[in-house]
Design an enzyme around this catalytic site. Sequence first.
Site, PDB file in Angstrom:
ATOM      1  N   TYR A 140     -42.348  12.123 -32.265  1.00 24.40           N
ATOM      2  CA  TYR A 140     -41.648  12.091 -30.819  1.00 24.40           C
ATOM      3  C   TYR A 140     -42.849  12.192 -30.129  1.00 24.40           C
ATOM      4  O   TYR A 140     -43.039  11.600 -28.877  1.00 24.40           O
ATOM      5  CB  TYR A 140     -41.227  13.290 -30.639  1.00 24.40           C
ATOM      6  N   LYS A 191     -40.072  13.940 -46.401  1.00 20.60           N
ATOM      7  CA  LYS A 191     -39.771  12.409 -47.122  1.00 20.60           C
ATOM      8  C   LYS A 191     -41.309  12.165 -47.687  1.00 20.60           C
ATOM      9  O   LYS A 191     -41.790  11.097 -47.547  1.00 20.60           O
ATOM     10  CB  LYS A 191     -39.552  11.546 -45.889  1.00 20.60           C
ATOM     11  N   ASP A 247     -34.259  17.124 -35.588  1.00 29.18           N
ATOM     12  CA  ASP A 247     -33.356  16.764 -34.570  1.00 29.18           C
ATOM     13  C   ASP A 247     -32.016  16.138 -35.228  1.00 29.18           C
ATOM     14  O   ASP A 247     -30.732  16.463 -34.848  1.00 29.18           O
ATOM     15  CB  ASP A 247     -33.990  15.450 -33.823  1.00 29.18           C
ATOM     16  N   ASP A 251     -28.189  18.625 -35.918  1.00 35.14           N
ATOM     17  CA  ASP A 251     -26.780  17.793 -35.277  1.00 35.14           C
ATOM     18  C   ASP A 251     -25.774  17.984 -36.396  1.00 35.14           C
ATOM     19  O   ASP A 251     -24.613  18.306 -36.367  1.00 35.14           O
ATOM     20  CB  ASP A 251     -26.861  16.427 -34.764  1.00 35.14           C
TER      21      ASP A 251
END
Length: 359
Positions: A140, A191, A247, A251
């Site tokens: 980000y 990851k 993020d 959701d």
Amino acid sequence: MTMKIAILPGDGIGPEICAEASKVLDVLRAEGLDVTTAEAPIGGAGYDAAGHPLPDATLALAKSSDAVLMGAVGGPQYDTLPRALRPEQGILGIRKALGLFANLRPALLYPELASASSLKPEVVAGLDILIVRELTGDIYFGQPRGRRTNAAGEVEGFDTMHYAVPEIQRIARVAFEAARKRGGKLCSVDKANVLDTSILWRETVTALAVEYPDVALSHMYVDNAAMQLVRAPKQFDVIVTGNLFGDILSDEASMLAGSIGMLPSASLDANAKGLYEPIHGSAPDIVGRDIANPLATILSLALMFRHTFAREDVARRIEAAVRAALERGMRTADIAQRGDAVVGTRAMGDAVVGALRAA
Ligand code: IPM
Ligand code: MG
């Protein structure tokens, strides 16, 4: 001590849902709680008012307040602005400027909403997980980023993912502490089978675990975590992850709780100063129709009293009032099932206020 709250309604449904949270504050104030509020524009509203998604006056107000309540930012009319002026820069900028690195996103399924979830009731019944998302680093904010022309003469876009060890340590500590107070389980999501940033993340979290022998630490790749969240979400207690993965997973987790309109969040700095906002967006498609669910915003206010003001009693009262409104069958469209009577934004806010007064 006066509790100074900045309210930044933002765009779209932001003002409507913040208005319902303000009603809750009005009740508490009338009862004698020493709360003051002041409003300022952010996002597209900031751009319209002052030519910038995070106007100086808005940032100054946020800095001089003890806590910030935010609605949502964004709207189609701002989609063509250059990235630096887009509404999202308002929220990203305030997170960075206030050092709000720890984003707590609890996903809790109220029993009344078990059938509103897209998953089978038995898969989600009793769900109570906490996603701890790092909020001021990662891809980000990583530099360099932008566009360039490569050796083949092709235009390419690029971003940089990175995390420094202290950044990983401080968010992992928040997560370990939270797990300690909850079910004692922490799952770190990365990851690490592909990304160098994630390998360092995993090593750093693992090294820290010796300080928290009472917390059971596990690791999971993000693709598997995305799958496990819908396969067997109750295996999780606390999840800690980076900005981008958090993020996306939060959701996803919101659907387990019935609706994205139900999930509050807290974004905290190192001293528990915080910004509180629903995790959903500005929903331009339903603006001004009195149908948005205000509960995520009202529940964000509860988190504010818990984390910034250390008023667990007030937090619980607000949460109990939300629960009471649901028990009374109040349902906005997003959480209504076939046959339910649907109420609007204001009526839902009134129901919470009524329950709060009665409690
Ligand atoms: C969120 C939002 C923001 C984010 C956007 C609006 C910049 O999706 O709070 O989850 O990506 O962090
Ligand atoms: Mg998001």
